[in-house]
Each structure stands twice: as C-alpha cells, then as structure tokens.
Design a protein around this motif. Sequence first.
Motif, PDB file in Angstrom:
ATOM      1  N   VAL A  16      13.195  12.366  32.671  1.00  0.00           N
ATOM      2  CA  VAL A  16      12.366  13.563  32.830  1.00  0.00           C
ATOM      3  C   VAL A  16      11.410  13.364  34.010  1.00  0.00           C
ATOM      4  O   VAL A  16      10.777  12.315  34.141  1.00  0.00           O
ATOM      5  CB  VAL A  16      11.566  13.856  31.547  1.00  0.00           C
ATOM      6  CG1 VAL A  16      10.726  15.122  31.719  1.00  0.00           C
ATOM      7  CG2 VAL A  16      12.502  13.995  30.350  1.00  0.00           C
ATOM      8  N   LEU A  17      11.325  14.383  34.844  1.00  0.00           N
ATOM      9  CA  LEU A  17      10.409  14.371  35.987  1.00  0.00           C
ATOM     10  C   LEU A  17       9.353  15.436  35.773  1.00  0.00           C
ATOM     11  O   LEU A  17       9.675  16.619  35.594  1.00  0.00           O
ATOM     12  CB  LEU A  17      11.179  14.645  37.288  1.00  0.00           C
ATOM     13  CG  LEU A  17      10.351  14.671  38.577  1.00  0.00           C
ATOM     14  CD1 LEU A  17       9.831  13.272  38.906  1.00  0.00           C
ATOM     15  CD2 LEU A  17      11.169  15.208  39.741  1.00  0.00           C
ATOM     16  N   LEU A  18       8.083  15.023  35.755  1.00  0.00           N
ATOM     17  CA  LEU A  18       6.975  15.963  35.632  1.00  0.00           C
ATOM     18  C   LEU A  18       6.381  16.198  37.013  1.00  0.00           C
ATOM     19  O   LEU A  18       5.999  15.245  37.697  1.00  0.00           O
ATOM     20  CB  LEU A  18       5.897  15.412  34.692  1.00  0.00           C
ATOM     21  CG  LEU A  18       6.317  15.020  33.271  1.00  0.00           C
ATOM     22  CD1 LEU A  18       5.097  14.584  32.462  1.00  0.00           C
ATOM     23  CD2 LEU A  18       7.027  16.166  32.572  1.00  0.00           C
ATOM     24  N   GLY A  30      18.273  12.795  40.195  1.00  0.00           N
ATOM     25  CA  GLY A  30      18.412  11.784  39.164  1.00  0.00           C
ATOM     26  C   GLY A  30      17.768  12.137  37.836  1.00  0.00           C
ATOM     27  O   GLY A  30      17.751  11.316  36.919  1.00  0.00           O
ATOM     28  N   SER A  31      17.240  13.346  37.706  1.00  0.00           N
ATOM     29  CA  SER A  31      16.551  13.737  36.475  1.00  0.00           C
ATOM     30  C   SER A  31      17.420  14.642  35.607  1.00  0.00           C
ATOM     31  O   SER A  31      18.129  15.510  36.118  1.00  0.00           O
ATOM     32  CB  SER A  31      15.241  14.475  36.813  1.00  0.00           C
ATOM     33  OG  SER A  31      14.390  13.659  37.582  1.00  0.00           O
ATOM     34  N   ASP A  32      17.348  14.421  34.300  1.00  0.00           N
ATOM     35  CA  ASP A  32      18.027  15.312  33.358  1.00  0.00           C
ATOM     36  C   ASP A  32      17.245  16.616  33.208  1.00  0.00           C
ATOM     37  O   ASP A  32      17.830  17.687  33.054  1.00  0.00           O
ATOM     38  CB  ASP A  32      18.166  14.637  31.993  1.00  0.00           C
ATOM     39  CG  ASP A  32      19.076  13.414  32.050  1.00  0.00           C
ATOM     40  OD1 ASP A  32      20.138  13.508  32.695  1.00  0.00           O
ATOM     41  OD2 ASP A  32      18.716  12.369  31.494  1.00  0.00           O
ATOM     42  N   TYR A  33      15.905  16.496  33.236  1.00  0.00           N
ATOM     43  CA  TYR A  33      15.042  17.676  33.153  1.00  0.00           C
ATOM     44  C   TYR A  33      13.903  17.542  34.162  1.00  0.00           C
ATOM     45  O   TYR A  33      13.391  16.444  34.384  1.00  0.00           O
ATOM     46  CB  TYR A  33      14.447  17.842  31.754  1.00  0.00           C
ATOM     47  CG  TYR A  33      15.439  18.314  30.712  1.00  0.00           C
ATOM     48  CD1 TYR A  33      15.712  19.670  30.535  1.00  0.00           C
ATOM     49  CD2 TYR A  33      16.107  17.396  29.912  1.00  0.00           C
ATOM     50  CE1 TYR A  33      16.622  20.096  29.588  1.00  0.00           C
ATOM     51  CE2 TYR A  33      17.027  17.816  28.956  1.00  0.00           C
ATOM     52  CZ  TYR A  33      17.273  19.177  28.804  1.00  0.00           C
ATOM     53  OH  TYR A  33      18.189  19.599  27.868  1.00  0.00           O
ATOM     54  N   VAL A  83       3.370  17.592  44.070  1.00  0.00           N
ATOM     55  CA  VAL A  83       4.277  18.367  44.920  1.00  0.00           C
ATOM     56  C   VAL A  83       4.569  17.638  46.230  1.00  0.00           C
ATOM     57  O   VAL A  83       5.706  17.655  46.726  1.00  0.00           O
ATOM     58  CB  VAL A  83       3.695  19.765  45.202  1.00  0.00           C
ATOM     59  CG1 VAL A  83       4.572  20.531  46.180  1.00  0.00           C
ATOM     60  CG2 VAL A  83       3.547  20.550  43.907  1.00  0.00           C
ATOM     61  N   LEU A  84       3.567  16.943  46.775  1.00  0.00           N
ATOM     62  CA  LEU A  84       3.749  16.262  48.059  1.00  0.00           C
ATOM     63  C   LEU A  84       4.733  15.098  47.954  1.00  0.00           C
ATOM     64  O   LEU A  84       5.345  14.715  48.946  1.00  0.00           O
ATOM     65  CB  LEU A  84       2.399  15.751  48.573  1.00  0.00           C
ATOM     66  CG  LEU A  84       1.358  16.820  48.928  1.00  0.00           C
ATOM     67  CD1 LEU A  84       0.050  16.173  49.346  1.00  0.00           C
ATOM     68  CD2 LEU A  84       1.876  17.734  50.035  1.00  0.00           C
ATOM     69  N   ALA A  85       4.901  14.550  46.743  1.00  0.00           N
ATOM     70  CA  ALA A  85       5.809  13.407  46.557  1.00  0.00           C
ATOM     71  C   ALA A  85       7.182  13.830  46.060  1.00  0.00           C
ATOM     72  O   ALA A  85       8.025  12.990  45.779  1.00  0.00           O
ATOM     73  CB  ALA A  85       5.186  12.418  45.574  1.00  0.00           C
ATOM     74  N   LEU A  86       7.429  15.126  45.971  1.00  0.00           N
ATOM     75  CA  LEU A  86       8.721  15.616  45.490  1.00  0.00           C
ATOM     76  C   LEU A  86       9.814  15.229  46.482  1.00  0.00           C
ATOM     77  O   LEU A  86       9.664  15.415  47.690  1.00  0.00           O
ATOM     78  CB  LEU A  86       8.658  17.137  45.338  1.00  0.00           C
ATOM     79  CG  LEU A  86       9.685  17.800  44.424  1.00  0.00           C
ATOM     80  CD1 LEU A  86       9.575  17.266  43.010  1.00  0.00           C
ATOM     81  CD2 LEU A  86       9.510  19.303  44.437  1.00  0.00           C
ATOM     82  N   ASN A  87      10.913  14.671  45.987  1.00  0.00           N
ATOM     83  CA  ASN A  87      11.977  14.222  46.875  1.00  0.00           C
ATOM     84  C   ASN A  87      13.340  14.477  46.231  1.00  0.00           C
ATOM     85  O   ASN A  87      13.441  14.633  45.009  1.00  0.00           O
ATOM     86  CB  ASN A  87      11.799  12.741  47.218  1.00  0.00           C
ATOM     87  CG  ASN A  87      11.915  11.846  45.998  1.00  0.00           C
ATOM     88  OD1 ASN A  87      13.017  11.552  45.547  1.00  0.00           O
ATOM     89  ND2 ASN A  87      10.780  11.436  45.449  1.00  0.00           N
TER      90      ASN A  87
END
Length: 200
Positions: A145-147, A181-184, A171-175
């Motif tokens: 899970v990615l928050l 690689g995240s399921d959710y 948001v700035l680190a979103l890649n």
Amino acid sequence: MELNVIGAKPLNVSDEVFGGEFKQALVHQVVVAYQAGGRAGTQSQLSRSDVSGTTKKFKKQKGGGARHGDYRAPIFVGGGVTFAAKPRSYEQKVNRKSYRVAIRSILSELNRQGRLKVVEGFGIDAPKTKAMVAKLAELEVSGRVLLVSEDANEALYLASRNIPYLHVVDVLALNPVSLVGSDYVVMTVEAVKKVEEWLA
C-alpha cells in the motif's frame, strides 16, 4: 470525470490525468530508466594494465607449448580481468513530457482497476501504529500500500513505519516505481489536486 472520495462527495478531476489510455511500452521505459538512475555504478575491476607485477616474459617463445608474455594476462590466476568493469553511470534520458505521460497512464490504470482510493485525510495525529492499522482496515486495502499525502507529517510516517509493505510519500516524492509496485494507492483530496496541477 469524478473520483469517489471515501466518506465525502465525489471529486471532479481531469479525464486526461485519471482517465487516460494505458501506455504499457512508455510506462516500462520510464520505470526501467528510473531504476537505472538509482544504480550506484561503482563496480570496478583491474584489467591487465592495472594489475601490479612484472612485465617480464617468463618463458621462451618457442618450444614450451603455448606462447605467453607475462603473468598479468587474464588467463592466469592473479592476472587482470578481460573487459574489466569500470565505474560508469547507468542513467537513461527520459523527456519530462514522457515522464508525466507515464505517471498519468499509471494513475489512470490504477483508477480503472479500482486500486486508487481517495480520502479527505488520514486522520493520524499521533504516531500510533494501531491507529494506522485500523485506518487501513477501514479503507479495505491490503498487500503493498502506498499512502500519498500533500505533506507527509512525522506522525503519519512514524505510525506507518512498523507495518510491512506500507510506504508513505508526499506528492513531490511520487515516482513510477512506487506506483507500479503497489497493490493499492491511497491519496488525500489535496494530494490529488496537487498531482492534477503537476500533470495537467
């Protein structure tokens, strides 16, 4: 188009950012380039010219079988390495526009598959793992899970760090690698607005 917000009214977002076509080849290219950029590239071996040792010819040219010059040749133990690896950069060039299109493509596919969830906020004010576990159960998410928060504060980070496969970014680190690689992927409303502003 509209994104469903858990516990609130739907949010109007850009079709281009959250409802676009999935471009698999471009996404693959961007993910590979992002991972390649993270490689250290510090591998180093000694070639025959770097190995210390005499360059004296140790046997006569004829009459002794194979012809050899010195013991620094790659065929001998302790000799140099053939085509020795040297420090290099693995960085690949990706155009800024292509990178943004790939991120839009990933977000659109996550939304289509129901793996993108939007919330008003995470409601984590204290660094308590129990509170984060309860929140994840409430959101019905599992696996990797990615928050994504507009500003990942310390309490949110500390409440998440003991939970396996749970990552918190702003948001700035979103890649692309984290998204793929995240399921959710769980985003706050403010994070969605910032992402939309960045990718529009």
